[in-house]
Design an enzyme around this catalytic site. Structure first.
Site, PDB file in Angstrom:
ATOM      1  N   ASP A 180      -4.971  94.096  13.623  1.00 35.86           N
ATOM      2  CA  ASP A 180      -4.995  93.243  14.809  1.00 35.86           C
ATOM      3  C   ASP A 180      -5.934  92.047  14.577  1.00 35.86           C
ATOM      4  O   ASP A 180      -6.790  92.058  13.673  1.00 35.86           O
ATOM      5  CB  ASP A 180      -5.502  94.099  15.983  1.00 35.86           C
ATOM      6  CG  ASP A 180      -4.992  93.625  17.341  1.00 35.86           C
ATOM      7  OD1 ASP A 180      -4.472  92.510  17.431  1.00 35.86           O
ATOM      8  OD2 ASP A 180      -5.154  94.387  18.303  1.00 35.86           O
ATOM      9  N   ASP A 221       2.705  91.612  23.233  1.00 31.53           N
ATOM     10  CA  ASP A 221       2.176  92.783  23.946  1.00 31.53           C
ATOM     11  C   ASP A 221       3.067  93.156  25.114  1.00 31.53           C
ATOM     12  O   ASP A 221       2.768  94.108  25.834  1.00 31.53           O
ATOM     13  CB  ASP A 221       0.756  92.499  24.450  1.00 31.53           C
ATOM     14  CG  ASP A 221      -0.275  92.801  23.376  1.00 31.53           C
ATOM     15  OD1 ASP A 221       0.095  93.424  22.366  1.00 31.53           O
ATOM     16  OD2 ASP A 221      -1.445  92.412  23.553  1.00 31.53           O
TER      17      ASP A 221
HETATM   18  C1  DGJ Z   1      -4.084  93.626  21.136  1.00 32.78           C
HETATM   19  C2  DGJ Z   1      -2.807  94.214  20.625  1.00 32.78           C
HETATM   20  O1  DGJ Z   1      -1.779  93.296  20.724  1.00 32.78           O
HETATM   21  C3  DGJ Z   1      -2.489  95.499  21.380  1.00 32.78           C
HETATM   22  O2  DGJ Z   1      -1.263  96.008  20.963  1.00 32.78           O
HETATM   23  C4  DGJ Z   1      -3.600  96.477  21.172  1.00 32.78           C
HETATM   24  O3  DGJ Z   1      -3.646  96.877  19.830  1.00 32.78           O
HETATM   25  C5  DGJ Z   1      -4.928  95.866  21.592  1.00 32.78           C
HETATM   26  N1  DGJ Z   1      -5.156  94.584  20.992  1.00 32.78           N
HETATM   27  C6  DGJ Z   1      -6.067  96.775  21.250  1.00 32.78           C
HETATM   28  O4  DGJ Z   1      -7.280  96.224  21.560  1.00 32.78           O
END
Ligand code: DGJ
Length: 678
Positions: free
Chosen positions: A423, A481
């Site tokens: 990430d 997301d």
């Molecule tokens: C942002 C990501 O896009 C999510 O899927 C998740 O992993 C969160 N960060 C976790 O903090």
């Protein structure tokens, strides 16, 4: 001279006559020679558009005037052009390669052959487009609404998409296409570029009164960011470009084929992409060994193949305000470490994946307390604004790089990790985006080299980093997301113009989408997540037995069809009614195909025809039948007869050119259908 359709084999004299016939006249009040566009155009050629190269030495602007120093065929379909200007002390090398599928790879590099330091402003690639390319389409977006299309007329001037995020960003111009008026997925002539890079972009379309129209792409460098001492070089990111006479689907076909060909050694083959369960929207930071073990058991029972523990496992990481950089398991919530969960996951027949954010640091972390100098700052040295309570770790600092690499290796070794969800959750807003991006790629490359079987997913607050550059080192991207299927229809539609569906993560979320609050039917969520690299991101411990049975049926259908879904040709109809969309994947040999008829909102008409099954072989006959994904599909009124009959058998020509009656789907419903050659 020409970027477009194949000209066939031309003799040298035909080629010379072609070039001569393309050469324009000299208009009044202009430079005295006919204007010729080069791949790295500069002012000395008479070019007044965005320069291909800029830079300075001391307080003097360098104004190069290049001559051809060398032209070499390095491999089949690959040429290297060397341009030199000894007075300016610069040598430029341009490498071009055209894949069998028709994807153009272009890269340029510049070497300082002078005696003092050269400060580079920009170095890119400029490609000519035909005067009939009158419209521009690109994508933009924001969290969690990535890859929104926007269109405009290509008038005189420059439509430039510059991004300064230190990552691609949610508004990444991942695709910039110019085409004939009204071009769409299936219609029109299209020229498209993609910058295969994970840092700052400048991607543009320009049209000038001189008669030139171009697409261009370059890394967007900050002033002084790249300084070349004598003998040093800078290489531009790879520019990938595709022309198509058959709309954006033709562009996709070239990008997908090229990516699949390149990926053969690195990525899993078609049919081999595991179904994932990701814990993020199931538990967020609320980690509890027993609950997560139960989630893993249920996941395995419905057919999940990979269990990915998302954010929240590190020491003290009960929210997003601390612990980034301390890649150590939390002894409070995980008193026995992750081993019991990992063993349980493996005993259930799944492999184990773990979330990490290696480029980041929280000020509330042991690493930041011990090494405040590792926190990335600009100059003068002060912290950039906080973003999600976090800062970037200066990966260009070898000590910081080595420390994070060592911690990642400990984790991968200890837990035999199959998959890292990598990430990146902030814009840099300070420090060198250029150096940080390259250092991040080096870190990924180092892990690739040490653990050839380790797969990596590129995530950046959802779809903030989904380019084909990062996909050299990674296997999957997380495009958003948003697990809301209505948003996802568009996100996947536009993400998949450049990226093949098998690298795009698509998760089945809960009924109420966490990002939008929108409630949707299970059937619509299943049909939407079916088409890419499928997974589940839902607390299955709270799902009913009926819902679990649906998920089990869906996963079984996905496993049965994933080879086709991940190896076929992506097709998308241009909608007559924007409420109704048809997309699908057709096997390379056209023996079978899978389509989704999608109703986004209330259709214009009560009944409609023209449900087309694109890409089928016109000379063959096909049987079209719905695929049962485990949950009902809702209709406004009675179904058409072919659907009441359970399917229809018709020649490919009729199915793909004329189509059949649309099912009267209610808004936010999708029907998945399979066509098989009989
Ligand atoms: C942002 C990501 O896009 C999510 O899927 C998740 O992993 C969160 N960060 C976790 O903090």
């Amino acid at each position: 001279m020409h970027w477009g359709g194949d000209l066939g084999t031309l003799s040298e004299s035909q080629l010379a006559r072609f070039v001569a016939a393309q050469t324009v006249a000299v208009p009044p009040s202009s430079i005295g020679d006919p204007a010729v566009l080069s791949l790295v155009p500069v002012a000395s050629e008479g070019w007044s558009g965005t320069p291909g190269l800029t830079g300075h030495r001391g307080n003097r602007t360098v104004e190069p005037s290049f001559s051809l120093a060398d032209l070499a065929f390095t491999e089949e379909n690959r040429i290297a052009v060397t341009l030199a200007d000894s007075a300016a002390g610069l040598e430029v090398r341009i490498e071009l390669s055209l894949s069998t599928e028709g994807l153009l790879e272009a890269r340029s590099s510049v070497t300082n052959t002078g005696v003092d330091r050269f400060i580079l402003g920009r170095l890119g690639i400029t490609l000519p487009i035909a005067p009939r390319a009158r419209e521009v389409l690109d994508v933009t977006g924001r969290w969690p609404f990535e890859r929104r299309p926007q269109r405009r007329e290509l008038a005189h001037g420059s439509w430039s998409r510059q991004t300064r995020h230190g990552r691609n960003g949610h508004d990444s111009p991942e695709l910039l296409a110019a085409g004939t008026l009204g071009f769409g997925f299936r219609a029109g002539e299209v020229w498209a570029v993609h910058l295969a890079y994970s840092g700052d972009h400048d991607v543009y379309a320009e049209s000038h009164p001189t008669g030139h129209a171009v697409l261009g792409a370059a890394e967007l460098l900050a002033p002084g960011e790249v300084q070349l001492d004598p003998g040093e070089s800078y290489s531009s990111p790879q520019v990938l470009a595709a022309w198509s006479a058959g709309g954006l689907d033709g562009v996709s076909e070239r990008f997908h084929a090229w990516t699949r060909q390149r990926s053969r050694t690195r990525h899993r083959g078609a049919g081999d992409r595991p179904v994932i369960l990701n814990t993020w929207e199931a538990v967020y930071f609320d980690h509890d060994e027993e609950q997560l073990s139960q989630l893993a058991s249920i996941a395995a029972s419905v057919g999940v193949e990979r269990f990915v523990l998302d954010d929240g496992w590190m020491i003290g990481r009960t929210d997003d305000s601390r612990a980034l950089g301390d890649w150590i398991v939390d002894p409070v919530r995980w008193p026995n470490g992750l081993a019991p969960l990992v063993d349980h996951v493996r005993a259930l027949g799944m492999d184990f994946g773990l979330w990490v954010e290696p480029e980041m640091v929280s000020l509330d972390s042991d690493v930041a307390r011990a090494h405040p100098e590792w926190v990335l700052t600009g100059w003068p040295e002060r912290l950039p604004l906080a973003w999600r309570n976090q800062f970037a770790l200066d990966l260009d600092n070898p000590a910081a790089f080595d420390a994070v690499l060592a911690q990642l290796c400990v984790l991968v070794d200890e837990y035999e990790i199959a998959y890292l969800k990598w990430d990146q959750n902030r814009d840099l807003l300070g420090g060198s985006a250029h150096r940080q991006t390259l250092a991040t790629w080096r870190l990924m490359a180092e892990l690739n080299a040490r653990y050839p079987a380790l797969e990596i997913e590129s995530c950046s607050s959802g779809g903030g980093r989904t380019d084909l550059g990062v996909l050299q080192f990674t296997d999957r991207v997380w495009p958003s997301d948003s697990n809301d299927p209505l948003e996802r229809q568009r996100i996947q539609r536009y993400s998949s113009i450049v990226l093949p569906p098998e690298v795009i993560g698509s998760h089945l979320g809960a009924a109420g989408a966490h990002t939008t609050g929108r409630e949707t039917d299970l059937g619509f969520r299943l049909a939407t997540a079916f088409f890419c690299s499928a997974g589940v991101e839902w607390d299955l411990t709270k799902a009913s037995d009926e819902e679990l049975a649906s998920v089990r049926t869906w996963i079984a259908a996905y496993k049965e069809h994933r080879f086709l879904l991940h190896s076929g040709v992506t097709v998308r109809a241009d909608p007559v009614d924007p409420a109704l969309e048809l997309h699908g994947v057709v096997a390379a040999d056209r023996s079978e195909a899978i389509f989704a008829a999608v109703c986004l909102e209330a259709p214009r008409d009560a009944v409609t025809t023209g449900l087309v099954f694109l890409g089928l072989d016109p000379g063959m006959e096909y049987r079209v039948e719905p695929i049962d994904l485990g949950a009902p599909v809702r209709y406004f009124h009675a179904k058409p007869q072919w659907l009441l009959d359970g399917g229809v058998t018709l020649p490919g020509r009729i199915l793909s050119e004329i189509g059949i009656a649309w099912p009267p789907l209610q808004p936010q419903q999708a029907l998945v259908l399979r066509a098989v050659r009989v």
